[in-house]
Design a protein around this motif. Structure first.
Motif, short mmCIF file in Angstrom:
data_model
loop_
_atom_site.label_atom_id
_atom_site.label_comp_id
_atom_site.label_asym_id
_atom_site.label_seq_id
_atom_site.Cartn_x
_atom_site.Cartn_y
_atom_site.Cartn_z
N MET A 1 3.69 8.85 -3.97
CA MET A 1 3.43 8.57 -2.58
C MET A 1 2.03 9.04 -2.17
O MET A 1 1.33 9.70 -2.92
N ILE A 2 1.65 8.64 -0.94
CA ILE A 2 0.40 9.10 -0.36
C ILE A 2 0.63 9.18 1.14
O ILE A 2 1.29 8.31 1.73
N VAL B 1 -2.81 -0.48 11.89
CA VAL B 1 -3.33 -1.06 10.65
C VAL B 1 -2.56 -0.62 9.41
O VAL B 1 -2.82 -1.14 8.32
N GLN B 2 -1.61 0.31 9.56
CA GLN B 2 -0.82 0.69 8.39
C GLN B 2 0.00 -0.49 7.87
O GLN B 2 0.41 -0.50 6.71
N GLY C 1 1.22 0.88 -6.19
CA GLY C 1 2.64 1.17 -6.00
C GLY C 1 3.00 2.40 -5.22
O GLY C 1 4.20 2.69 -5.02
N ALA C 2 2.03 3.18 -4.74
CA ALA C 2 2.35 4.38 -3.96
C ALA C 2 2.88 3.98 -2.59
O ALA C 2 2.42 3.01 -1.98
N ARG C 3 3.82 4.74 -2.09
CA ARG C 3 4.37 4.49 -0.76
C ARG C 3 3.57 5.27 0.28
O ARG C 3 3.42 6.48 0.17
N TYR C 4 3.06 4.55 1.27
CA TYR C 4 2.24 5.17 2.32
C TYR C 4 3.11 5.64 3.48
O TYR C 4 4.02 4.93 3.92
N THR C 5 2.81 6.85 3.98
CA THR C 5 3.51 7.38 5.15
C THR C 5 2.51 8.06 6.07
O THR C 5 1.64 8.80 5.60
N PHE C 6 2.65 7.80 7.36
CA PHE C 6 1.86 8.51 8.37
C PHE C 6 2.82 9.34 9.20
O PHE C 6 3.73 8.81 9.83
N PHE C 7 2.63 10.67 9.19
CA PHE C 7 3.52 11.58 9.92
C PHE C 7 2.90 11.97 11.26
O PHE C 7 1.80 12.53 11.30
#
Length: 249
Positions: free
Chosen positions: A112-113, A141-142, A186-192
């Motif tokens: 992930m990232i 934009v995510q 393939g990394a899963r993007y997350t914004f917390f």
């Protein structure tokens, strides 16, 4: 997320690094923590200041690099990381005391990232308005081309190896390209939005809110259209490690 290696590149950060390390030393983290500070041949007392914290951490690594460059320093630090989860952060980011524990419950993917919300240390209405615009843009934009920031970038050693680290030839936006490459592989993007971190708005003070926003938007659009920003793009280099105490205010 369990055991964690944190990489912090520094260059003339004697006015800021103490606050960063003090906040890290107060983390109520239940897992193992490695702190890696990579200094780019500072001309002030940054390294001496960092070394004073050696007794406050079980695992503090200080690397004095002969070559300056934020991407180079991040890559060098990552090469010394012990643990699977890897956090890149700037030398002006302050973590609340329970931040890492809170984040560890949310960062559950091995590959992930992630980016987290940044808030200014001091209450300033204009700063909050500016940040609300910025993070609204980042949130939107995510779904198109997500934005990652090296000021706080959480990932894994597997992902770092898969993308080949940060592109050391970029003069701006190496962290954004790193994020885009990670997602493409393939990394899963997350914004917390929570947990969030605090930071000194020193770049806002130095460059001005409107100038900085336009610089970021122009750089982002260029990267979407053309890829990494190198010197031949003739845009602008992103200054690293050149702040004064006045920029804190």
């Amino acid at each position: 997320m369990k055991d964690l290696s944190i990489v912090i590149p520094t260059l003339n950060e004697e006015d800021y690094i103490s606050s960063v390390l003090e906040a890290l030393s107060l983390q109520k983290y239940q897992y193992k923590l490695q702190i890696i500070v990579v200094d780019g041949n500072s001309t002030d007392s940054t390294v001496i200041t960092i070394q004073k914290y050696s007794k406050q951490f079980e695992d503090l690594v200080v690397i004095c690099a002969d070559t300056r460059g934020v991407s180079f320093q991040r890559n060098l630090g990552a090469s010394h990381a012990k643990y699977d989860h890897l956090l890149f952060m700037d030398a002006d980011v302050i973590l609340p005391s329970n931040f890492l524990n809170s984040l560890s419950h949310k960062a559950k993917k091995e590959y992930m990232i992630a980016l987290v919300m940044h808030l200014p240390l001091k209450i300033n209405v204009l700063d909050y308005l500016w940040l609300s615009l910025l993070y609204s843009f980042i949130y939107i934009v995510q779904w198109y081309r997500p934005i990652c920031s090296g000021s706080f970038l959480l990932t894994t050693r597997n992902n770092h190896a898969k993308v080949g680290g940060f592109d050391e030839k970029t003069v701006m936006g190496g962290d954004v390209i790193y994020g885009l490459d990670s997602i493409a592989k393939g990394a899963r993007y997350t914004f917390f939005f929570y947990p969030y971190v605090f930071g000194y708005p020193r770049r806002l003070r130095k460059e001005g809110r409107l100038v900085l926003l336009m610089k970021w938007l122009r750089g982002y659009w260029y990267m979407i259209q053309h890829g990494p920003i190198y010197k031949e793009a003739n845009l602008h280099e992103y200054e690293f490690g050149n702040y004064s105490k006045a920029d804190k205010l």
